[in-house]
Design a protein around this motif. Structure first.
Motif, mmCIF file in Angstrom:
data_model
loop_
_atom_site.group_PDB
_atom_site.id
_atom_site.type_symbol
_atom_site.label_atom_id
_atom_site.label_comp_id
_atom_site.label_asym_id
_atom_site.label_seq_id
_atom_site.Cartn_x
_atom_site.Cartn_y
_atom_site.Cartn_z
ATOM 1 N N HIS A 149 3.050 4.479 -6.515
ATOM 2 C CA HIS A 149 3.079 3.598 -5.344
ATOM 3 C C HIS A 149 3.539 2.194 -5.726
ATOM 4 O O HIS A 149 4.412 1.616 -5.073
ATOM 5 C CB HIS A 149 1.698 3.544 -4.689
ATOM 6 C CG HIS A 149 1.628 2.607 -3.544
ATOM 7 N ND1 HIS A 149 2.079 2.927 -2.286
ATOM 8 C CD2 HIS A 149 1.184 1.319 -3.465
ATOM 9 C CE1 HIS A 149 1.912 1.893 -1.481
ATOM 10 N NE2 HIS A 149 1.368 0.912 -2.171
ATOM 11 N N THR A 191 -4.436 0.689 -7.335
ATOM 12 C CA THR A 191 -3.249 0.085 -6.725
ATOM 13 C C THR A 191 -3.432 -1.414 -6.552
ATOM 14 O O THR A 191 -2.534 -2.203 -6.876
ATOM 15 C CB THR A 191 -2.935 0.764 -5.373
ATOM 16 O OG1 THR A 191 -2.689 2.154 -5.596
ATOM 17 C CG2 THR A 191 -1.725 0.130 -4.696
ATOM 18 N N CYS A 228 -12.151 -3.818 -4.016
ATOM 19 C CA CYS A 228 -12.300 -3.073 -5.278
ATOM 20 C C CYS A 228 -13.761 -3.037 -5.710
ATOM 21 O O CYS A 228 -14.294 -1.969 -6.043
ATOM 22 C CB CYS A 228 -11.463 -3.716 -6.379
ATOM 23 S SG CYS A 228 -9.680 -3.563 -6.150
ATOM 24 N N GLU A 253 -7.898 5.431 -5.937
ATOM 25 C CA GLU A 253 -6.454 5.149 -5.999
ATOM 26 C C GLU A 253 -6.161 3.769 -5.425
ATOM 27 O O GLU A 253 -5.361 3.009 -5.971
ATOM 28 C CB GLU A 253 -5.657 6.214 -5.236
ATOM 29 C CG GLU A 253 -4.167 5.966 -5.235
ATOM 30 C CD GLU A 253 -3.398 6.965 -4.379
ATOM 31 O OE1 GLU A 253 -2.291 6.604 -3.940
ATOM 32 O OE2 GLU A 253 -3.894 8.086 -4.147
ATOM 33 N N GLN A 254 -6.820 3.410 -4.325
ATOM 34 C CA GLN A 254 -6.607 2.092 -3.726
ATOM 35 C C GLN A 254 -7.080 0.980 -4.657
ATOM 36 O O GLN A 254 -6.445 -0.072 -4.766
ATOM 37 C CB GLN A 254 -7.317 1.987 -2.374
ATOM 38 C CG GLN A 254 -7.002 0.703 -1.624
ATOM 39 C CD GLN A 254 -5.515 0.556 -1.323
ATOM 40 O OE1 GLN A 254 -4.907 1.436 -0.736
ATOM 41 N NE2 GLN A 254 -4.929 -0.564 -1.731
ATOM 42 N N ALA A 286 -1.279 5.986 -7.986
ATOM 43 C CA ALA A 286 -1.311 4.522 -7.853
ATOM 44 C C ALA A 286 -0.095 3.894 -8.535
ATOM 45 O O ALA A 286 0.559 3.005 -7.973
ATOM 46 C CB ALA A 286 -2.612 3.970 -8.442
#
Length: 196
Positions: free
Chosen positions: A53, A86, A157, A82-83, A50
């Motif tokens: 990115h 991020t 999230c 991870e999203q 993350a």
């Protein structure tokens, strides 16, 4: 045909929007549970991906990472977590100036992983705190140079974290200026305990 996680999340968000429009409580956990693929993962690696990115997208920004020496595997869908990280880091970058620090840290309790993303930016307006995770909600009070989103990031999230059996919250920091988002994940899957 197998759907990609992004397509599944888009379908989930559409469903959440429809439910909210008709006055139903918005809880996508039961729908997301069907697509989560939990495996024992190292949170350090997930955070590393993350951070890499976000730093590729914002090369002038450095993100501090604070990880304990203790190494533990956590049951999670690494791509979805991870999203989440991020999204939280991306928000922190958008709400801080170049010289203001951003950090992600990890700690553990006996049965919980805690991940904190904090910054030294403008913080969260009091009027926004209770609305942070509402679908399509965007702050009306942030500074003019912040790129405005569409109000889905924190909703995604929350949905992902809740589907993992965890919690997520956001607030102003008590140790200085800025905001802090904290999420938890259980260290054990339902019905089992790790032997340490």
């Amino acid at each position: 045909m197998m759907m990609k996680k992004k397509e599944i999340l888009q379908s989930l968000l559409k469903l959440l929007e429809e439910k909210e429009a008709y006055g139903y409580p918005v809880n996508g956990r039961e729908h997301l549970l069907a697509v989560i693929r939990k495996e024992m993962e190292a949170i350090e690696e997930v955070i590393g991906c993350a951070v890499a990115h976000v730093e590729r997208s914002f090369p002038d920004r450095a993100i501090q990472v604070e990880i304990p020496e203790e190494f533990r595997l956590v049951p999670m869908d690494a791509k979805l977590i991870e999203q989440v990280i991020t999204n939280l880091l991306d928000n922190a970058v958008k709400h801080t100036r170049l010289q203001e620090a951003i950090a992600v840290s990890v700690s553990y309790t006996e049965d919980t992983l805690l991940v904190s993303v904090r910054d030294e930016g403008e913080g969260i307006a009091e009027a926004d705190v209770s609305n942070l995770f509402k679908i399509f909600y965007t702050s009306k009070t942030h500074s003019a140079d912040v790129k405005r989103g569409i109000g889905l990031g924190l909703t995604i999230c929350e949905t992902v974290i809740n589907a993992h059996g965890g919690t997520i919250s956001g607030q102003n920091r008590t140790d200085g200026k800025g905001a802090e988002f904290l999420f938890t994940l259980p260290l054990f899957t339902e019905g089992e305990r790790e032997i340490v």
